[in-house]
Design an enzyme around this catalytic site. Structure first.
Site, PDB file in Angstrom:
ATOM      1  N   ALA A  94       0.829  -1.217   0.000  1.00 42.95           N
ATOM      2  CA  ALA A  94       0.000   0.000   0.000  1.00 42.95           C
ATOM      3  C   ALA A  94       0.857   1.259   0.000  1.00 42.95           C
ATOM      4  O   ALA A  94       0.467   2.292   0.515  1.00 42.95           O
ATOM      5  CB  ALA A  94      -0.914  -0.010   1.216  1.00 42.95           C
TER       6      ALA A  94
ATOM      7  N   ARG B  54      -3.395   8.729  -9.814  1.00 49.26           N
ATOM      8  CA  ARG B  54      -4.575   8.811 -10.689  1.00 49.26           C
ATOM      9  C   ARG B  54      -5.875   9.071  -9.918  1.00 49.26           C
ATOM     10  O   ARG B  54      -6.898   9.385 -10.517  1.00 49.26           O
ATOM     11  CB  ARG B  54      -4.706   7.519 -11.516  1.00 49.26           C
ATOM     12  CG  ARG B  54      -3.756   7.481 -12.697  1.00 49.26           C
ATOM     13  CD  ARG B  54      -3.760   6.135 -13.368  1.00 49.26           C
ATOM     14  NE  ARG B  54      -3.089   5.119 -12.553  1.00 49.26           N
ATOM     15  CZ  ARG B  54      -3.085   3.813 -12.827  1.00 49.26           C
ATOM     16  NH1 ARG B  54      -3.731   3.363 -13.873  1.00 49.26           N
ATOM     17  NH2 ARG B  54      -2.448   2.975 -12.038  1.00 49.26           N
TER      18      ARG B  54
ATOM     19  N   GLY C 126       0.597  -6.687 -16.492  1.00 51.01           N
ATOM     20  CA  GLY C 126       1.731  -7.540 -16.826  1.00 51.01           C
ATOM     21  C   GLY C 126       1.216  -8.796 -17.521  1.00 51.01           C
ATOM     22  O   GLY C 126       0.218  -9.377 -17.099  1.00 51.01           O
TER      23      GLY C 126
ATOM     24  N   ASN D  50     -46.304  11.158  22.997  1.00 48.85           N
ATOM     25  CA  ASN D  50     -46.625  11.594  21.642  1.00 48.85           C
ATOM     26  C   ASN D  50     -46.001  12.968  21.391  1.00 48.85           C
ATOM     27  O   ASN D  50     -46.200  13.902  22.165  1.00 48.85           O
ATOM     28  CB  ASN D  50     -48.143  11.681  21.497  1.00 48.85           C
ATOM     29  CG  ASN D  50     -48.538  11.935  20.056  1.00 48.85           C
ATOM     30  OD1 ASN D  50     -48.661  11.020  19.265  1.00 48.85           O
ATOM     31  ND2 ASN D  50     -48.710  13.206  19.731  1.00 48.85           N
TER      32      ASN D  50
HETATM   33  C1  UD1 Z   1       1.388  -4.678 -10.984  1.00 49.16           C
HETATM   34  C2  UD1 Z   1       2.143  -5.827 -11.621  1.00 49.16           C
HETATM   35  C3  UD1 Z   1       1.460  -6.224 -12.921  1.00 49.16           C
HETATM   36  C4  UD1 Z   1       0.026  -6.588 -12.651  1.00 49.16           C
HETATM   37  C5  UD1 Z   1      -0.691  -5.462 -11.916  1.00 49.16           C
HETATM   38  C6  UD1 Z   1      -2.040  -5.950 -11.444  1.00 49.16           C
HETATM   39  C7  UD1 Z   1       4.492  -5.444 -10.998  1.00 49.16           C
HETATM   40  C8  UD1 Z   1       5.820  -5.030 -11.467  1.00 49.16           C
HETATM   41  N1  UD1 Z   1       3.508  -5.419 -11.896  1.00 49.16           N
HETATM   42  O1  UD1 Z   1       1.503  -3.594 -11.868  1.00 49.16           O
HETATM   43  O2  UD1 Z   1       2.121  -7.342 -13.485  1.00 49.16           O
HETATM   44  O3  UD1 Z   1      -0.632  -6.898 -13.859  1.00 49.16           O
HETATM   45  O4  UD1 Z   1       0.033  -5.061 -10.753  1.00 49.16           O
HETATM   46  O5  UD1 Z   1      -2.784  -4.903 -10.900  1.00 49.16           O
HETATM   47  O6  UD1 Z   1       4.325  -5.798  -9.850  1.00 49.16           O
HETATM   48  N2  UD1 Z   1       3.260  -0.496  -4.522  1.00 49.16           N
HETATM   49  C9  UD1 Z   1       4.086  -0.309  -3.460  1.00 49.16           C
HETATM   50  N3  UD1 Z   1       5.302   0.282  -3.666  1.00 49.16           N
HETATM   51  C10 UD1 Z   1       5.707   0.682  -4.894  1.00 49.16           C
HETATM   52  C11 UD1 Z   1       4.862   0.458  -5.981  1.00 49.16           C
HETATM   53  C12 UD1 Z   1       3.642  -0.131  -5.773  1.00 49.16           C
HETATM   54  O7  UD1 Z   1       3.733  -0.651  -2.321  1.00 49.16           O
HETATM   55  O8  UD1 Z   1       6.821   1.200  -4.989  1.00 49.16           O
HETATM   56  C13 UD1 Z   1       1.941  -1.101  -4.292  1.00 49.16           C
HETATM   57  C14 UD1 Z   1       0.824  -0.193  -4.723  1.00 49.16           C
HETATM   58  O9  UD1 Z   1       0.397   0.611  -3.650  1.00 49.16           O
HETATM   59  C15 UD1 Z   1      -0.244  -1.180  -5.160  1.00 49.16           C
HETATM   60  C16 UD1 Z   1       0.547  -2.408  -5.620  1.00 49.16           C
HETATM   61  O10 UD1 Z   1       1.839  -2.274  -5.085  1.00 49.16           O
HETATM   62  O11 UD1 Z   1      -1.077  -1.564  -4.074  1.00 49.16           O
HETATM   63  C17 UD1 Z   1       0.602  -2.514  -7.151  1.00 49.16           C
HETATM   64  O12 UD1 Z   1       1.278  -1.379  -7.651  1.00 49.16           O
HETATM   65  P1  UD1 Z   1       0.944  -0.759  -9.055  1.00 49.16           P
HETATM   66  O13 UD1 Z   1       1.810   0.411  -9.271  1.00 49.16           O
HETATM   67  O14 UD1 Z   1      -0.515  -0.573  -9.183  1.00 49.16           O
HETATM   68  O15 UD1 Z   1       1.429  -1.935 -10.022  1.00 49.16           O
HETATM   69  P2  UD1 Z   1       1.084  -2.070 -11.530  1.00 49.16           P
HETATM   70  O16 UD1 Z   1       1.992  -1.213 -12.309  1.00 49.16           O
HETATM   71  O17 UD1 Z   1      -0.359  -1.913 -11.741  1.00 49.16           O
HETATM   72 MG    MG Z   2      -2.023  -1.206 -10.469  1.00 41.16          MG
END
Ligand code: UD1
Ligand code: MG
Length: 429
Positions: free
Chosen positions: A9, A15, A135, A350
């Site tokens: 998290a 976004r 991914g 009432n």
């Molecule tokens: C990730 C996956 C992707 C998958 C997708 C599904 C990787 C490299 N890619 O991509 O294959 O299809 O999720 O939704 O893992 N987070 C951290 N620290 C960070 C970055 C992210 O804690 O530095 C957490 C975010 O808060 C989130 C989760 O990891 O809860 C996923 O991060 P996000 O940036 O959404 O990953 P995607 O690029 O969507």
């Molecule tokens: Mg994501």
């Protein structure tokens, strides 16, 4: 098998275009992160949340609601990405389930399915007509070979419709071995958790794809996604309660908080909103009424009634345009247009149209106590603090600002005067 859970998290959630951290946005009255924690608690008692952006604020909110949750602060400057998030995280059990904090729709059953079997890694996959953004998962002979992020895909890989839903159950020893080996040689220069898949495959380990429902694994990234998740959650909550015996007229117009509960035979008419941890027992809530964090038992409310937090209604009738706040009413009738705040009102009483408890003097809130069988006429003001004993009549138009003894009539009115033919003189007719 014992299992630990890590909830990622730390992401910024840009976004969402909000000053509130993404995972604290609410679905059906509960933050996304709390939905994820609740699902995690169904399968594990060792839960770690990885934080970075607004870590303090998120940690404080979690700690106010839950005990025994561990926190890990990601070094996101040095190690960005989902793999970076796992650096330095330690878990207590043989297996570690990694979830995203922005997937509020995940269910216990799906988490259990992901932890079943004896593959070294189980990972969630979805088949999508439009895989963009996710991914891509390369599968051969029903075994996962690797995950390639969209930005790193070649033309062939881009065509793959099986994508990574982002949840993994990994043998903890392997996780501890692979996380330190991750690098950031990729298009985004991030540490990808997904790279552990190839490392495992190269060492001959089995990575098993678990096909999951898209609905549950939808990540919430924008306020549009938030509204879509809300709709799904509401559908689930209302379906559950209808199966438990709650009648709903036009359920698509009704809102029910995820913490609300019902007992006995309840009826909700269209447009009703049941908020907070309200508990409704054998009651009828009529069109466009709002119930917030209250206990309603064997009573009816509305249409257009508003019951604000910490109210308890038992055997009570509340009609249209009546607002009740932080009050306990037992066996009371308040049929029209009233404000009842910080009051205790007893059986057989009432409340006439237009009665108002004047509970606030501009500085403090004060209590009103009204006993049994009190008849309160229309358009009366009850200036708190005040106590009205049993068997009292308050005449219409009265202002009550002193305690009233049992059995009395109270009337405060200036005498009515009639000036004969005044109209004709005044308008010269
Ligand atoms: C990730 C996956 C992707 C998958 C997708 C599904 C990787 C490299 N890619 O991509 O294959 O299809 O999720 O939704 O893992 N987070 C951290 N620290 C960070 C970055 C992210 O804690 O530095 C957490 C975010 O808060 C989130 C989760 O990891 O809860 C996923 O991060 P996000 O940036 O959404 O990953 P995607 O690029 O969507
Ligand atoms: Mg994501």
């Amino acid at each position: 098998m014992s299992i630990s859970v890590v909830i990622l998290a730390a992401g910024k959630g840009s976004r969402m275009k909000s000053t509130t951290p993404k995972v604290l946005h609410e679905i059906s009255g509960k933050s996304m992160l709390f939905h994820a924690i609740d699902a995690a608690q169904e399968v594990s008692s060792d839960i770690t949340i990885v934080l970075y952006h607004q870590a303090k604020r998120i940690q404080e909110q979690v700690e106010a609601e839950y005990s025994n949750i561990h926190f890990h602060l990601q070094d996101a400057e040095k190690y960005p990405g989902t793999g970076g998030a796992m650096k330095g995280v330690t878990t207590q059990n043989e297996r570690t389930l990694i979830l995203n904090g922005d997937m509020p729709l995940i269910t216990k059953d799906s988490l259990l399915a992901l932890t079943a079997g004896d593959a070294e890694i189980n990972m969630s996959v979805i088949k999508l007509d439009d895989p963009s953004g996710y991914g891509r998962v390369i599968i051969q002979d029903e075994k996962v070979q690797e995950i390639v992020e969209q930005k790193d895909c070649n033309e062939d890989q881009l065509q793959t419709k099986t994508v990574n839903a982002g949840i993994y159950a990994v043998n903890t020893a392997l996780l501890e071995k692979y996380i330190p080996r991750l690098d950031n040689n990729n298009a985004q220069e991030e540490y990808y958790l997904t790279d552990i898949i190839k490392m495992a495959v190269d060492e001959g380990k089995t990575v098993h794809p678990v096909y999951v429902e898209e609905e549950e694994f939808k990540g919430v990234n924008s306020k549009f996604d938030l509204s879509a998740a809300e709709e799904i959650m509401q559908r689930r909550i209302k379906t559950f309660w209808m199966h438990s015996g709650v009648t709903m007229r036009l359920p698509e117009t009704i809102y029910i908080d995820s913490r609300a509960t019902f007992e006995g035979e309840c009826m909700l008419e269209n447009g009703v909103s049941i908020q907070g941890a309200s508990h409704i027992i054998a009651s009828h809530i009529k069109t466009h009424s709002i119930i917030e964090d209250s206990h309603i038992e064997n009573s009816d409310v509305g249409p257009i009634g508003r019951i604000r937090p910490n109210t308890k209604l038992v055997d009570t009738h509340i009609g249209n345009f009546v607002e009740v706040k932080k009050s306990t009413l037992t066996g009371v009738k308040a049929g029209h247009l009233a404000y009842i705040g910080d009051a205790t009102i007893d059986e057989g009483t009432n409340i006439g149209a237009g009665m108002i408890t004047c509970n606030y003097d501009g500085k403090n809130k004060h209590q009103t106590k009204i006993g049994k069988n009190v008849f309160i006429g229309s358009d009366t003001q009850i200036i708190a603090p005040v106590t009205i004993d049993d068997n009292v009549i308050i005449a219409a138009g009265t202002t009550v600002n002193k305690n009233v003894e049992k059995g009395s009539l109270v009337i405060s009115r200036i005498e009515m005067k009639t000036v004969k033919d005044f109209f004709y003189k005044f308008f010269d007719k």
